[in-house]
Structures are given as structure tokens and as C-alpha cells.
Motif scaffolding. Sequence first.
Motif, PDB file in Angstrom:
ATOM      1  N   TYR A 204       0.839  -1.204   0.000  1.00  0.00           N
ATOM      2  CA  TYR A 204       0.000   0.000   0.000  1.00  0.00           C
ATOM      3  C   TYR A 204       0.876   1.256   0.000  1.00  0.00           C
ATOM      4  O   TYR A 204       1.803   1.392   0.802  1.00  0.00           O
ATOM      5  N   ASN A 205       0.584   2.174  -0.916  1.00  0.00           N
ATOM      6  CA  ASN A 205       1.330   3.424  -1.036  1.00  0.00           C
ATOM      7  C   ASN A 205       0.703   4.470  -0.112  1.00  0.00           C
ATOM      8  O   ASN A 205      -0.447   4.880  -0.315  1.00  0.00           O
ATOM      9  N   ASP A 208      -1.416   7.445  -1.189  1.00  0.00           N
ATOM     10  CA  ASP A 208      -2.810   7.303  -1.605  1.00  0.00           C
ATOM     11  C   ASP A 208      -3.790   7.771  -0.546  1.00  0.00           C
ATOM     12  O   ASP A 208      -4.982   7.951  -0.831  1.00  0.00           O
ATOM     13  N   LEU A 211      -3.992  11.151  -2.285  1.00  0.00           N
ATOM     14  CA  LEU A 211      -4.378  11.110  -3.696  1.00  0.00           C
ATOM     15  C   LEU A 211      -5.714  10.404  -3.912  1.00  0.00           C
ATOM     16  O   LEU A 211      -6.475  10.764  -4.818  1.00  0.00           O
ATOM     17  N   ASP A 212      -6.014   9.401  -3.094  1.00  0.00           N
ATOM     18  CA  ASP A 212      -7.223   8.611  -3.302  1.00  0.00           C
ATOM     19  C   ASP A 212      -7.849   8.223  -1.964  1.00  0.00           C
ATOM     20  O   ASP A 212      -7.880   7.042  -1.600  1.00  0.00           O
ATOM     21  N   GLY A 215     -10.408   5.480  -2.010  1.00  0.00           N
ATOM     22  CA  GLY A 215     -10.004   4.185  -2.551  1.00  0.00           C
ATOM     23  C   GLY A 215      -9.926   3.108  -1.479  1.00  0.00           C
ATOM     24  O   GLY A 215     -10.058   3.368  -0.277  1.00  0.00           O
ATOM     25  N   LYS A 217      -8.618   0.701   1.202  1.00  0.00           N
ATOM     26  CA  LYS A 217      -7.535   0.799   2.182  1.00  0.00           C
ATOM     27  C   LYS A 217      -7.378  -0.538   2.902  1.00  0.00           C
ATOM     28  O   LYS A 217      -8.344  -1.041   3.486  1.00  0.00           O
TER      29      LYS A 217
END
Length: 231
Positions: A204-205, A208, A211-212, A215, A217
Motif C-alpha cells: 500500500y502506497n 494514496d 491522492l485517493d 479508494g 484501504k
Amino acid sequence: MRLINKNSKRGVVNLFADFILSKIDNSHKSIIQVTDCGAFMVVNGLTTSEDLLDILNLKQEFVERFSDILTPLEITDINIIDVIRYNQDINVINKGWIMINKSHFKEELDPISEISISSEFPYGYSLDCGRLMTYYSHYIFNHMFNLLGIDEVSFYFTTEQNDDEDFKIKIISNSKVDKKSIKSLILDVFDFDLTNFKSRLGSYNLIDDILDPEGEKPYLKQDMLEHIILF
């Protein structure tokens, strides 16, 4: 966690902090804070890593990669003051109060006026510097909000144990379920094994989170729902 609008100057400093953090090996404990002072940005931080970052090259990479965000904000270049300190002794941060919202990322009002804008926790913080315990706390209550009938809770996370070998957690909420029952349920279901939980985050980045935010998780998986029962 605070919902950060990536298309804002507040979004830029938090995104830049997480971007710099991503360039440090994740086996190290690191805290990066970026402050936008108008004419320049101050990159402050601590890390256990001995490997010096080339901040000027990272800045250029950041500007090019996120030009779609920076250009509308009239940011085409960034003047940097780099005061990151390397090879530092940093203790693991695994206890503290965390505000947890059912929506996970909660929108907060910006100050009416501020001279500078700084990145803020957990952005720029490595997993072992409080981010992992924050994720784990969200993991816990993502299983429980519906049962408790609340949208928000203050949770004191700790891996310290009392004489009965129970974790010394604390809960503040307006749920009709009494705190003793909530605490007992948490201790019965969740093992507070941060090492195992860290491995579950996989690739996982962390960027994010900004950014997201909507999204998927890995720290919000509801894989223990069958055990969330109040008697």
C-alpha cells in the motif's frame, strides 16, 4: 484523519511530505514536515536512515510528477530549505489519543488566516512513528461504528498492559453502549499485534491517503465482523 484536498496548498505540503517519506527505506523510522512559507518551503525532519536524500532532485521529480496539481496553483518551481537530520535516535510511537470518524477522512475547516502552512500528522510520518497505530485504531472501529451507533470516537491506543495483561486502552464516546463493554469487546477480538498488521498493509502506497482517500484501504478491511458481538 483529516481529509486533505490535494488541489490546495495544504494538499501540496502534505503530499510533498509523504512523497519525500516514500524515498526513505520503510525499514527506518522517519518524520518529515514540510512548511510553505510563501517564497520557499522548509523541509524539516528526523530519520534513523544514514542515507542523505538529494532534495533538489526530489523536488524536481515532485514538480514534474504532480504538475496537474501544482500548475493550477501557479507552482512551477519550489525553493527549498532542507533541514532534515539523519542517523537520529527515534523511539517507536505506539501510544496516544486518536480521533476516529466513521467516514475515516474527515473534512475540517482551515484557519481564517495563516502566515505559513505545514504538513500535519499522519502525513510525512512513517508507520512506526504513529501512523501504524492510527491505521490499527481505524481498523478496530471500522468494525464497530454501526454496532455502537456513533459516528466518532476518541480512542487512546497503547500496547502497554496492566497486571491482568490487558492493554491499557481508553475510550471516549457518546455511545449508549457502556465503555466497559466496548473495551471488553475490543480486547476480546483484537490482538494489537502491530508487527503482523504492518505486514498486512503489503505494498500500500501511503501517498494514496491523499491522492485517493475514497479508494480501498488495507487497514479498513472488516475481516473480524463475525466476532463483533455484544452480549
